[in-house]
Design an enzyme around this catalytic site. Structure first.
Site, PDB file in Angstrom:
ATOM      1  N   CYS A 177      87.717   4.264  -3.771  1.00  0.00           N
ATOM      2  CA  CYS A 177      88.976   3.589  -4.144  1.00  0.00           C
ATOM      3  C   CYS A 177      88.780   2.295  -4.921  1.00  0.00           C
ATOM      4  CB  CYS A 177      89.776   3.307  -2.877  1.00  0.00           C
ATOM      5  SG  CYS A 177      90.277   4.808  -2.044  1.00  0.00           S
TER       6      CYS A 177
HETATM    7  N1  LIG Z   1      88.871   8.538   0.764  1.00  0.00           N
HETATM    8  C1  LIG Z   1      89.651   7.491   0.894  1.00  0.00           C
HETATM    9  O1  LIG Z   1      89.327   6.569   1.626  1.00  0.00           O
HETATM   10  C2  LIG Z   1      90.980   7.402   0.167  1.00  0.00           C
HETATM   11  C3  LIG Z   1      91.898   6.456   0.607  1.00  0.00           C
HETATM   12  C4  LIG Z   1      93.114   6.377  -0.022  1.00  0.00           C
HETATM   13  C5  LIG Z   1      93.413   7.206  -1.102  1.00  0.00           C
HETATM   14  N2  LIG Z   1      92.492   8.122  -1.533  1.00  0.00           N
HETATM   15  C6  LIG Z   1      92.863   8.977  -2.650  1.00  0.00           C
HETATM   16  O2  LIG Z   1      93.177  10.279  -2.170  1.00  0.00           O
HETATM   17  C7  LIG Z   1      92.778  11.273  -3.112  1.00  0.00           C
HETATM   18  C8  LIG Z   1      91.824  12.246  -2.463  1.00  0.00           C
HETATM   19  O3  LIG Z   1      90.679  11.526  -2.044  1.00  0.00           O
HETATM   20  P1  LIG Z   1      89.640  12.095  -0.981  1.00  0.00           P
HETATM   21  O4  LIG Z   1      88.768  10.939  -0.609  1.00  0.00           O
HETATM   22  O5  LIG Z   1      90.349  12.842   0.082  1.00  0.00           O
HETATM   23  O6  LIG Z   1      88.819  13.113  -1.918  1.00  0.00           O
HETATM   24  P2  LIG Z   1      87.779  14.255  -1.423  1.00  0.00           P
HETATM   25  O7  LIG Z   1      86.872  14.477  -2.567  1.00  0.00           O
HETATM   26  O8  LIG Z   1      87.234  13.925  -0.082  1.00  0.00           O
HETATM   27  O9  LIG Z   1      88.723  15.530  -1.230  1.00  0.00           O
HETATM   28  C9  LIG Z   1      89.390  16.151  -2.279  1.00  0.00           C
HETATM   29  C10 LIG Z   1      89.422  17.647  -2.004  1.00  0.00           C
HETATM   30  O10 LIG Z   1      90.195  18.260  -3.018  1.00  0.00           O
HETATM   31  C11 LIG Z   1      89.600  19.505  -3.321  1.00  0.00           C
HETATM   32  N3  LIG Z   1      90.064  19.933  -4.640  1.00  0.00           N
HETATM   33  C12 LIG Z   1      89.723  19.476  -5.860  1.00  0.00           C
HETATM   34  N4  LIG Z   1      90.427  20.087  -6.812  1.00  0.00           N
HETATM   35  C13 LIG Z   1      91.244  20.967  -6.186  1.00  0.00           C
HETATM   36  C14 LIG Z   1      92.220  21.884  -6.627  1.00  0.00           C
HETATM   37  N5  LIG Z   1      92.507  22.014  -7.926  1.00  0.00           N
HETATM   38  N6  LIG Z   1      92.842  22.631  -5.715  1.00  0.00           N
HETATM   39  C15 LIG Z   1      92.563  22.503  -4.396  1.00  0.00           C
HETATM   40  N7  LIG Z   1      91.663  21.631  -3.920  1.00  0.00           N
HETATM   41  C16 LIG Z   1      91.020  20.878  -4.801  1.00  0.00           C
HETATM   42  C17 LIG Z   1      88.122  19.240  -3.230  1.00  0.00           C
HETATM   43  O11 LIG Z   1      87.389  20.431  -3.029  1.00  0.00           O
HETATM   44  C18 LIG Z   1      88.053  18.314  -2.025  1.00  0.00           C
HETATM   45  O12 LIG Z   1      87.877  19.016  -0.823  1.00  0.00           O
HETATM   46  C19 LIG Z   1      92.177  10.503  -4.295  1.00  0.00           C
HETATM   47  O13 LIG Z   1      93.169  10.276  -5.249  1.00  0.00           O
HETATM   48  C20 LIG Z   1      91.769   9.186  -3.669  1.00  0.00           C
HETATM   49  O14 LIG Z   1      91.741   8.148  -4.617  1.00  0.00           O
HETATM   50  C21 LIG Z   1      91.277   8.250  -0.900  1.00  0.00           C
END
Ligand SMILES: NC(=O)c1ccc[n+]([C@@H]2O[C@H](COP(=O)([O-])OP(=O)(O)OC[C@H]3O[C@@H](n4cnc5c(N)ncnc54)[C@H](O)[C@@H]3O)[C@@H](O)[C@H]2O)c1
Length: 454
Positions: A275
Site C-alpha cells: 500500500c
Molecule cells: N494487503 C493489504 O494490506 C491491503 C490493505 C488495504 C487495501 N489493499 C488493496 O486491496 C487490493 C487487493 O490487495 P491484496 O493485498 O488482497 O492482494 P493479493 O495479491 O493478496 O490478492 C489479490 C488476489 O486477486 C486474485 N486475482 C487477480 N486477478 C484476478 C482476476 N482477474 N480475477 C479473480 N482473481 C484475481 C489474485 O490471484 C490474488 O489471489 C489492492 O488494491 C490493494 O491495494 C490491500
C-alpha cells in the site's frame, strides 16, 4: 428505492443474498470469511488454483484468518471458491478485491480491475450490487468500472448497483481486523450507498457513508498518503539527526508525550508492503492528469526510496571502523519481511538493501522466521537464497548484521552479545554498544571520529 433495490435489501437483511468476493488475497479472504460468518452463502472467485484448493480443503493461507474458521464455514456450506466466473449468474453481490500495482513507470496498472470487471460483466444481471474495494485513483469506479458494466446494456443505479469501499486491513494487527475497522462506503446513487452499507453492516461494526464513490476513493488515498508523507518527514529527520549527532528515536519518543497535535511516526530502512509505497502514486498520476502537480507525494517518495541506499552507506561506515569494505564482507540481513511479525515481502526495503550490498561485492545471507526463501526473481541478486537460522554460535561469523525488520522472535540481547558489528535500522537494540550503529543516531562512542561529517 426501486423495486429491484428493495428486493436486494430484503435479501441482504434476511441473509438470503448470495455474496461473491473476487480476489481472495490479503483483503478478499478475510472479507469473504466475515460475510460467510454473517450468514451469507459466500463464493470466492480467484484465478489462483492453490487458493481455490485451500478453501476446498478448509485451509487458510492468510495469517490473519484462522484455518478453523475456513474449515467450519466451508463444512457448513457457507464458504466456497471457484475460478469460474459463471457462478456470477447466481450471485447477488460482488466485492472486487484484486491487485492494483504500479507499472515500472509508476503509472497505475488497472489490468486486474479491468479483467475482473469484464469477466463479471459477462454474467451481470439485474438487481446485482457490485462494490470495488481495490485501492485506486479517484474516478475509477465511474470512469472504468461503470462503463465496462454498462456495456452489457444494463444501467448503473437503475438495473444494478455500484459502490466503492476502501479496504483498510492492517495485516498482522491483532486488535483491528476486518470486522472492527470502520468501513467507508460511497455509492453511485443514494440507493447504491444504502445497499452497500447494508451488506457491510451485516458483517462490520461501523459503517461510514460518504457522498460519492470519488470521495470514498480519495479517503483511502489520503490515509495512505498521510502515512507516506509522515514517514518521509521522519526519515528526513533521521538523516538530519545523523549529521547533527542527535538520536532521532529519543526525539520521537519525547515528542510523542505531547497529548495533542502530534502523532509518532518512526524512521526505517524504507517503505514496504502493497500500500504505502504504491497508493500515493495512484493519486499523483490522477492529479497530474488534472494538471495538478502533487509535490508532497513526490518528495516523500524520493526520500523514502533513498533509505536503502542510506542503510548501505551506514553499513560501509560501520565496516570502515574495522578497516573492512563491503566488497568481500559477509553480511547477514535480520528480517526481510516489510514489517515485523509477518511474512509479506512485497516491496520490502530489505530486498533492496540485499541487492545493493550484493552488487557491491558482499556475500549476503538473511534470517527471517516468517520467510523460508527469497526467490531469485524477488531481488536484484537474481538467485534463490534460503533463510539461515539465527541461533547462538552462528552470528559471530558475519562481518556485519543489518537489522532490517524487528521481528519479536529475534533475541536482540543475544545478537548484541555475539555479533561483530550491527547496523540497526529499527532501534531494536535499545541499549548502547560500541559495535551497534543505529539509523538516525550518533555513531557509537569511540567510533565517531571515523564517520565523516560533511
Ligand atoms: N494487503 C493489504 O494490506 C491491503 C490493505 C488495504 C487495501 N489493499 C488493496 O486491496 C487490493 C487487493 O490487495 P491484496 O493485498 O488482497 O492482494 P493479493 O495479491 O493478496 O490478492 C489479490 C488476489 O486477486 C486474485 N486475482 C487477480 N486477478 C484476478 C482476476 N482477474 N480475477 C479473480 N482473481 C484475481 C489474485 O490471484 C490474488 O489471489 C489492492 O488494491 C490493494 O491495494 C490491500
Amino acid at each position: 428505492m426501486s423495486a429491484l433495490g428493495a428486493s436486494l435489501l430484503e435479501k441482504i437483511d434476511a441473509r438470503t443474498a448470495r455474496a461473491g468476493v473476487v480476489g481472495l488475497g490479503y483483503v478478499g479472504l478475510p472479507l469473504a470469511v466475515e460475510l460467510a460468518k454473517a450468514g451469507f452463502q459466500t463464493t470466492g472467485i480467484d484465478l489462483d488454483a492453490r487458493k481455490i484448493l485451500a478453501i476446498a480443503e478448509g485451509r487458510s493461507y492468510i495469517p490473519d484468518v484462522a484455518t478453523s474458521d475456513v474449515l467450519e464455514l466451508h463444512r457448513a456450506g457457507r464458504l466456497d471458491a471457484t475460478a469460474d466466473f459463471a457462478v456470477v449468474k447466481d450471485l447477488d453481490t460482488i466485492n472486487i478485491c484484486v491487485p492494483t500495482p504500479l507499472r515500472k513507470t509508476k503509472d497505475p496498472d488497472m489490468s486486474y480491475i479491468v479483467s475482473a470487471v469484464e469477466a463479471i460483466a459477462k454474467y451481470l444481471h439485474p438487481g446485482m450490487l457490485i462494490i470495488l474495494e481495490s485501492t485506486t485513483y479517484p474516478g475509477t469506479t465511474e470512469e472504468v468500472v461503470q462503463p465496462l458494466l454498462e456495456a452489457t446494456g444494463l444501467k448503473a443505479g437503475a438495473d444494478f448497483f455500484l459502490a466503492f469501499s476502501p479496504e483498510r486491513v492492517d495485516p498482522g494487527n491483532p486488535t483491528f481486523q476486518t470486522h472492527n475497522v470502520p468501513k467507508v462506503v460511497g455509492g453511485l446513487t443514494p440507493a447504491c450507498s444504502q445497499l452497500a452499507a447494508a451488506l457491510y453492516g451485516s458483517a462490520i461494526q461501523t459503517i461510514v457513508p460518504v457522498s460519492s464513490t470519488r470521495v470514498a476513493e480519495m479517503v483511502k488515498l489520503l490515509e495512505n498518503t498521510f502515512r507516506a508523507v509522515n514517514i518521509g518527514l521522519v526519515n528526513e529527520l533521521a538523516l538530519m539527526c545523523d549529521r547533527m549527532h542527535i538520536d532521532v528515536w529519543e526525539v520521537v519518543e519525547a515528542a510523542r508525550t505531547k497529548p495533542f497535535g502530534f502523532m509518532a511516526f518512526y524512521p526505517g530502512p524504507g517503505l514496504g508492503g502493497h500500500c504505502i509505497p504504491i497508493d500515493p502514486f495512484y493519486l499523483s498520476w490522477k492529479a497530474k492528469q488534472s494538471g495538478f502537480d502533487p509535490r508532497f507525494i513526490e518528495l516523500a517518495g524520493h526520500i523514502n526510496a533513498g533509505m536503502p541506499h542510506y542503510v548501505v552507506e551506514k553499513v560501509a561506515d560501520a565496516l570502515n571502523t574495522r578497516r573492512k569494505a563491503i566488497n568481500g564482507a559477509s553480511i547477514l540481513i535480520a528480517g526481510v519481511a516489510y514489517k515485523r511479525d509477518i511474512g509479506d515481502m512485497r516491496e520490502s526495503p530489505a530486498l533492496d538493501i540485499m541487492g545493493l550490498l550484493h552488487a557491491k561485492g558482499a556475500t549476503v545471507s538473511y534470517a527471517d522466521p516468517f520467510v523460508a526463501e527469497v526467490r531469485g526473481r524477488e531481488w536484484t541478486g537474481g538467485f534463490d537464497i534460503q533463510a539461515v537460522e539465527m541461533v547462538k554460535g552462528t552470528i559471530a561469523q558475519y562481518d556485519c548484521v543489518v537489522i532490517a525488520t524487528e521481528h519479536k522472535a529475534f533475541d536482540y540481547a543475544a545478537l548484541a552479545a555475539e555479533a561483530a558489528l550491527i547496523v540497526d535500522t529499527r532501534n531494536a537494540i535499545k541499549t548502547s554498544h560500541p559495535h551497534v550503529f543505529r539509523l538516525g543516531a550518533p555513531a557509537p562512542e569511540g567510533q565517531r571520529e571515523r564517520i565523516a561529517i560533511i
